[in-house]
Structures are given as C-alpha cells and as structure tokens.
Design a protein around this motif. Structure first.
Motif, PDB file in Angstrom:
ATOM      1  N   ASP A   1      40.004  43.944  23.565  1.00 26.29           N
ATOM      2  CA  ASP A   1      41.152  43.794  22.684  1.00 26.29           C
ATOM      3  C   ASP A   1      41.804  42.417  22.859  1.00 26.29           C
ATOM      4  O   ASP A   1      41.523  41.695  23.814  1.00 26.29           O
ATOM      5  CB  ASP A   1      42.139  44.958  22.833  1.00 26.29           C
ATOM      6  N   THR A   2      42.642  42.083  21.918  1.00 28.64           N
ATOM      7  CA  THR A   2      43.251  40.751  21.872  1.00 28.64           C
ATOM      8  C   THR A   2      44.028  40.451  23.148  1.00 28.64           C
ATOM      9  O   THR A   2      43.969  39.330  23.679  1.00 28.64           O
ATOM     10  CB  THR A   2      44.195  40.675  20.652  1.00 28.64           C
TER      11      THR A   2
ATOM     12  N   LYS B   1      41.723  39.431  26.036  1.00 32.52           N
ATOM     13  CA  LYS B   1      41.147  38.094  25.863  1.00 32.52           C
ATOM     14  C   LYS B   1      42.212  37.024  26.114  1.00 32.52           C
ATOM     15  O   LYS B   1      41.952  36.019  26.796  1.00 32.52           O
ATOM     16  CB  LYS B   1      40.550  37.965  24.451  1.00 32.52           C
ATOM     17  N   ASN B   2      43.421  37.259  25.605  1.00 32.89           N
ATOM     18  CA  ASN B   2      44.493  36.280  25.838  1.00 32.89           C
ATOM     19  C   ASN B   2      44.866  36.206  27.314  1.00 32.89           C
ATOM     20  O   ASN B   2      45.158  35.131  27.840  1.00 32.89           O
ATOM     21  CB  ASN B   2      45.732  36.644  25.002  1.00 32.89           C
TER      22      ASN B   2
ATOM     23  N   ASP C   1      43.718  36.245  16.579  1.00 36.81           N
ATOM     24  CA  ASP C   1      42.405  36.782  16.925  1.00 36.81           C
ATOM     25  C   ASP C   1      41.633  37.039  15.629  1.00 36.81           C
ATOM     26  O   ASP C   1      42.065  37.831  14.792  1.00 36.81           O
ATOM     27  CB  ASP C   1      42.587  38.088  17.704  1.00 36.81           C
TER      28      ASP C   1
ATOM     29  N   LYS D   1      37.870  33.878  23.066  1.00 36.05           N
ATOM     30  CA  LYS D   1      38.798  34.337  22.025  1.00 36.05           C
ATOM     31  C   LYS D   1      38.048  34.977  20.855  1.00 36.05           C
ATOM     32  O   LYS D   1      38.533  35.948  20.255  1.00 36.05           O
ATOM     33  CB  LYS D   1      39.629  33.161  21.522  1.00 36.05           C
ATOM     34  N   SER D   2      36.874  34.445  20.517  1.00 39.88           N
ATOM     35  CA  SER D   2      36.128  34.983  19.383  1.00 39.88           C
ATOM     36  C   SER D   2      35.226  36.150  19.778  1.00 39.88           C
ATOM     37  O   SER D   2      34.404  36.604  18.973  1.00 39.88           O
ATOM     38  CB  SER D   2      35.304  33.871  18.715  1.00 39.88           C
ATOM     39  N   GLY D   3      35.381  36.654  21.017  1.00 37.25           N
ATOM     40  CA  GLY D   3      34.674  37.867  21.418  1.00 37.25           C
ATOM     41  C   GLY D   3      33.190  37.674  21.668  1.00 37.25           C
ATOM     42  O   GLY D   3      32.423  38.634  21.645  1.00 37.25           O
TER      43      GLY D   3
ATOM     44  N   THR E   1      31.962  33.636  14.247  1.00 38.92           N
ATOM     45  CA  THR E   1      32.005  35.041  13.843  1.00 38.92           C
ATOM     46  C   THR E   1      31.127  35.270  12.627  1.00 38.92           C
ATOM     47  O   THR E   1      30.613  34.337  12.030  1.00 38.92           O
ATOM     48  CB  THR E   1      33.443  35.471  13.481  1.00 38.92           C
TER      49      THR E   1
END
Lengths: 422, 422
Positions: free
Chosen positions: A26-27, A30-31, A94, A141-143, A408
């Motif tokens: 989840d955001t 990652k942050n 995100d 950040k972009s997973g 992405t």
C-alpha cells in the motif's frame, strides 16, 4: 570463479518474487520505506563518504577523467540532494491501483482500466551513485522491483547505499529483494540482465550512445531508452525577433552536454538576414562555433568562429559549444529537414503564425514538439512529472521524459453481476 | 528469381513515405477513403468471389483442412460484413491529434500530450481475406501506413482487395502506398518484414502459437501479440451459486477455440461439493472432458468424461471441450496458482465478498481481470473499443484487447511564449 549466469538468475528470481509483494504494497508502506531510506542516508553520510573515497581513490589510480570523477563524487551536498529527492518522491501521488474510465456496456458489465506496476525493472547506468538512490526510489513508489547495475567504479558506494535501501524496505515491512544491486563488477552480468525476460520486464539503460547501441544489439528484454538528442529550433519568418533570440540562445547555451540541447538551428530565408546577426552576437560571447550552410555563411561572413557545414554536421550531436546553422525556404523545408535528420527527441518552432504553429505540432514526429519555448524544457521535472527515470525516443509504451507512469501499465478490469456472453 | 530483400525494402520505404502523409491526413479524408473502399467491395463482390474461387481451388488441391478452408472462403455474407466493418470504423472517433492534459507549469510553458500514429504497422496473418480489410481499415483510421502479409493461400483474393483499397485511398486524395500487400508468397518476405525497424514501427502477428513463437525469436521490430490464452475462473466459497454456474459454463462452452475461453477452473474447497455437481451436469450435456485433481475427482467420481489431471494440464490451452479442474484452499491458493500457470490473458473470480473481489482485481497480474463475468468478454468489441487489431499479453505499450488507440502513441506538446530555461 563466480558463475555469473547463476548469480544473475538468482537475482532475477528474487526480484520476480519481490515484485509480487511490491505490486500489492500500500501507499503508506512505500512512502514509509522512502522516508526511512532518506533518514538513513542523512544519518550515515560520513560512512557513505568513506565508501565513496574508496571508489574515488581507485578511479584516480586508474586514470579516470575529470568529468567522470566529478559525477562519481558524493559530496555533502550530493548526499543531501539524494535524501531530498526521496522525500519529493514521497510527495508524488501513488500511480498504482488508479482505476479509470469505468463504463457500462450494453451487456451489463462495467469495463475500465487499472494502473499496475510493470514488475521488474533493470537499470544499467554509469558510475553515478545518486542514480542508485533516484532509480530505487522511483521503482519503490511505482510498486516495481528493481535490479540496479551501476558503473563498477562506484561499487563500494553503491553497496553502502544498497544496505540503507534494504534497511528502509525492511523497516516498512517490504521485501529487501525489491531493490538489489549487482554486486559483481564483471561485465558479463549486463549481458545476463538484458537477456532474462522471464525475470526482467524492462531495461532502462542510462549512459552514452555507445553503451546503449551495444545493448540494443543484444537485449531480448524491451528497453526504455534514447540514443541521442539531435534537437532542432526552426525560426520561422513570422517569428517574434526577441523570442527567437531568447530561445535560440538558451536552447544552445544553457548547457552544452544535455540531450535536449539544440544541435541544429534552421532559419527561414525571409528572416535570416534580420535574426542571424544579432543572434551571432550572443553566441560570440560564448565562443560558440557556427557551422553554416552557404546561405548562412554569407550573412555571418564576419563571425569569428565560423565554419562550413558538411553533410555530417546535420546528424551530429556535438554536446559542445558548436551549432549547425541552415537557411531553409519555409516551414515545409524545415520539417522535411527535421524528419530526415532528427533523432526524434525535441524540436521547437519560433513563430507568431497560428496555422504554422499547429502544423509544426502535428507534423513533426518527435517525442517533444514545442512552440516558442526552449528545447531545454524537455525534462521530467520541467514537464511536471515530479521525477524522471529516463527519456524515450521510441514510440511504443513511453515517449519523451519518463516518470513514474512510464514504469506502469494499464490492465483491463471488469465488474460483472454474473453476465455471460450471448 | 526475385530479390526478396530488395522488394521488401522497397515496400518499407514506400510505407515510410506514405506514413508521413497519413499522419497529417484529416479525419474527413480518412473516412472518405474507408467509405469508398466499402462501396467498391460491394460493387465488385462478384469479382472478389471469383478471385476467392481461384484461391479455394488451389487450397483444396493442396489438401487444406476444412476449418482453414472455411476461414479462407469469402461468402456473400462475408463480403457484406467486410463492408459493414469499414463503415463501423468510419463511425469511430478519430484518435489522432487529440490533445490532453495541457497544464501550465510555474515557468509559464503549457505542457500536454498529443495522440499521434505509430507510423508503419506490419501485419502478419493467416489465409483470412477479411483480416486484410479489417486491418487496412484500422490502420487508415489511425493515420498509419501498413504492410499486410496474409497467408499465401489467399493471395488472389488479397490482391483483388488491395486493388480496391488503393482505389479508395486515391479517391480520397491519400497515398495508395498507405496500404500495401506483400505480393510474393515467398516465406523469406516475413523474415525481412520483422527485421526492418527503419521502415516498420510495430508488427502485429495474428495466428497460431507456433508462428508467433517463431517470429519472437527473429524479430527486431517490436510486436503487439499474445502467444496463448490459458484463462482461469476461480469460484470463491463466497460465490453466488447461480452466477458461478452461469459464468463457468459460458466461459468454457460459449466457444472452444477462442483465446479468452476458460481452460482451468479453480474451486474453493468450501464450495466445491456444492458447485461442482450441478456444474458437471451442464458440462455433461456438452460432453466436456473434465481433467480433475484428486479432490475434484472424488466429488465428480460419477462424471462420464472424467480424467485425472497431470502437471501438464495446468499449462495447456485445449481450445477444445476439455477443462482442467482443481480444488484450492482459498483465494490466496487460487491467485498463487494463476500467477504460476496463467498466460496473463484473462482471469475471473466469482464471489460476493467485497474485499476478495478487490484483492483479485489488484493482485492478479493479467491483461484482463474480472469479477462475476465470463472471460469470453475479453474482446475489443465487448470492451467498447469499436474494433480490435489483436490482443496483447505483454505489459509494455498496449495490454489486453488492442483497438485504434493501441496503434497510436502520445508525444509531448509545449505551448510557450518565448520562455527559456533558467
């Protein structure tokens, strides 16, 4: 002797596994990882400088040239900038999971698209430790999971940075394998990285034209890349003279070594005699060599750094205070020249004519096309992407400056209620 | 003997030149060309059938199998459908030139993106004359030039169609070279087409897995493609029973030979004993063979077309009335199975559970993910794209059904007022 193939396959399998966890992270997690890495970089600044000193000493001993030494050097300011860069990435929205265009179809299903990570990103770059942190930050950040292969001259520094990145990932409950650096300096590792599509979804090569051209020959993994930037400014005969001077000077002289710097100036014959002399005055102060076609050379006969342009000049990326100059009949001749010689990076027209501005935007086939603005704006930060992993001159997938969104993809999502196909 | 390399390079150079004219063609001209082609196809229906008869006679003489003969046949209905297809493409919005997201930046420039054609599209397909017209229509509307290489068995019919396409292009003032068909049946032509990136921007291969796998080995031009469709339906234990029956039956039995047909059914163990017996009743009427894992086989012990699943079944695309069936513990086990065996085409979950539905959508890494809908909906028309040039299982560029937009790219456009970089 190390088995490079086995080593790289192991990195790839770990990255693929980590990418599944990153895709659903989840955001907040990652942050948090990004903030923890930024804090750790500030905390361990002294240790990072010490690791960098080892690299610098070896590089100096092997006779590395000054410009490369400069990029290898991790100053206090560079360390602070790395940490700030990560915090800027925290502040970006995100991109992952965004659902768009959900529309009902006559069958009753609702169809739209969800933005998802690409998976595993391989990044190949020169001995620039700051790229290690920037690239890791954008991929987190972009997973995505990422495998970083920086120039071998920065290996100590990159290892120290990787340790902090892994600490941050673990602190946020994310897999440490989401960011791996290639720990061997063996060049065969690059050959493996670009030929394991089962583990790597895309390669972003950053470096000189020679490196990228070589990778293109061998890669079986798709690449987000550009080879060079042969950017044009066309001064139309309907140009505002002051805008023409401002833009043409800035596009060449703001920085010489960047890919969005103008390398060829095209001037309509109807304005050449008015615009070239005052423009040459500006270039003269910077000792810019002007390689002119015969028409421009007549107008600039007294210019102290004048040279005759050859066919080769129209396709040369100087990355230096040198500019090719050509007088053309009109916008059609300018666009024909651009379509023949441009590397499809960035081109600008200077004109006050509405129809010509629109024609230039539509018909010039480059990643960025501009009206009355300096080509130097072709940049992820200037475009508002917040960050930039690279620039693409290709047309498929990402084109132009590539930010988080370029890392992405969109998958289709369908909400149904038990519908079947008739 | 013909010099294939020289011939294909000539086609490529013509296509590249035509692509520049097509990129700036206005919507009215493109629509006019499509309408003229549709009218010409109706007018010359008899001649098209005669050309088709030549192909059919040769194909029969060489012992072509019935299914292929069927696709090669151009009936009156097929001719009418081709013309109607072109008229549908006329009614689609022109994607080219659309400018989006123009935003002012603090520097004063305004930055956004413009949708532009890719350039030259190469299409490689089997002996299906209708694909010649569909593909030409989509490429014309999206402002691309195209080189079509259809199965050699359809050469007479394709030549006749190409003549009508060129007549329509010319009638609308567009270059006849915007659509070219490869006139030689020599297979070396395909080898050239997929290795001339200087002339071709993307290849869309349509055909069997064998063909596409072979092209992937040799192509240096990027491809929009999918190899196969190993699609899954997962029936969750929170599924609505009727929806589960409807969707699982439709996804397998609506058509067996399509890439979006379900090949593996996963059932949560909590619902298996309730859902499998009534579902088997539906399959039994269609004589569907069920290749079951041991848990499913116990429940379906009396099923007349029962077989034991082997490891190979989980990665087999049957394209036939055969279905692999597996009982799984829960959604996590289902998603793990899918991520291991799926071809990343299309997967569906049947559930009334909100959180599981969202997890499935987010975490399953396939081009289309669905809740409570049949996988058979994964299709350009069903998704509302208006038309479909192919389906992509890749993540870069286009993913899932590919319509007009997949044949385009976004370039950055900048409106300035004389701004320079500080």
């Amino acid at each position: 002797m190390m088995d490079i193939k086995h080593y790289m396959n192991d990195l790839g399998a770990r990255a693929r596994a980590a990418s599944r966890a990153m895709a659903k992270a989840d955001t907040a997690a990652k942050n948090r990882a990004l903030s923890l890495i930024a804090a750790a970089i500030r905390r361990d600044a002294a240790a990072l400088r010490a690791a960098n000193e080892l690299d610098l000493a070896a590089a100096k001993a092997s006779g590395m040239e000054a410009a490369m030494l400069d990029r290898l050097t991790l100053s206090d300011k560079a360390i602070a900038t790395m940490a700030e860069g990560l915090e800027q990435i925290v502040s970006l929205a995100d991109p992952i999971g965004e659902i768009s265009n959900m529309k009902y179809r006559p069958t009753g299903i609702q169809v739209g698209q969800m933005r998802v990570p690409l998976g595993v990103i391989g990044i190949i770059y020169e001995a620039r430790p700051n790229v290690t942190v920037d690239a890791a930050g954008l991929c987190i950040k972009s997973g995505n999971a990422t495998i970083l292969r920086g120039g071998s001259e920065a290996i100590h520094c990159n290892q120290a940075l990787a340790k902090l990145v892994k600490e941050g990932l673990a602190g946020a409950g994310l897999p440490a394998d989401a960011v791996q650096i290639v720990e061997t300096t063996d060049r065969a590792a690059v050959g493996e990285l670009i030929t394991m599509p089962q583990y790597v979804d895309v390669i972003v090569p950053r470096g000189g034209k020679g490196l990228i051209a070589r990778l293109m020959q061998e890669a079986t993994v798709p690449m987000i890349k550009h080879l060079d930037g042969i950017c044009h400014v066309y001064i139309d005969d309907k140009a505002d003279l002051q805008k023409a001077l401002d833009v043409a000077f800035n596009a060449k002289c703001h920085r010489y070594g960047t890919c969005n710097t103008m390398e060829t100036l095209l001037v309509a014959e109807g304005i050449a005699a008015r615009v070239l002399p005052p423009l040459a005055k500006l270039y003269e102060a910077k000792q810019v060599e002007l390689r002119c076609d015969s028409a421009a050379a007549v107008i600039l006969a007294d210019y102290p750094y004048l040279a005759q342009a050859t066919e080769e000049d129209w396709s040369t990326e100087y990355l230096a205070p040198v500019l090719a100059v050509k007088v053309v009949a009109d916008i059609d001749a300018a666009m024909a020249h651009i379509n023949d010689y441009s590397s499809k990076h960035t081109e600008a027209i200077i004109t006050e004519d509405y129809s010509r501005a629109l024609r230039f935007l539509r018909e010039v086939d480059s990643a960025s096309v501009m009206v009355n603005a300096s080509t130097r704006f072709a940049d992820g930060f200037e475009y508002g992407l917040g960050a930039e992993i690279g620039i693409s001159n290709d047309k498929l997938h990402a084109r132009g400056p590539v930010g988080l969104e370029g890392l992405t993809s969109l998958k289709y999502v369908v909400f149904g209620h038990g519908e079947v196909r008739q």
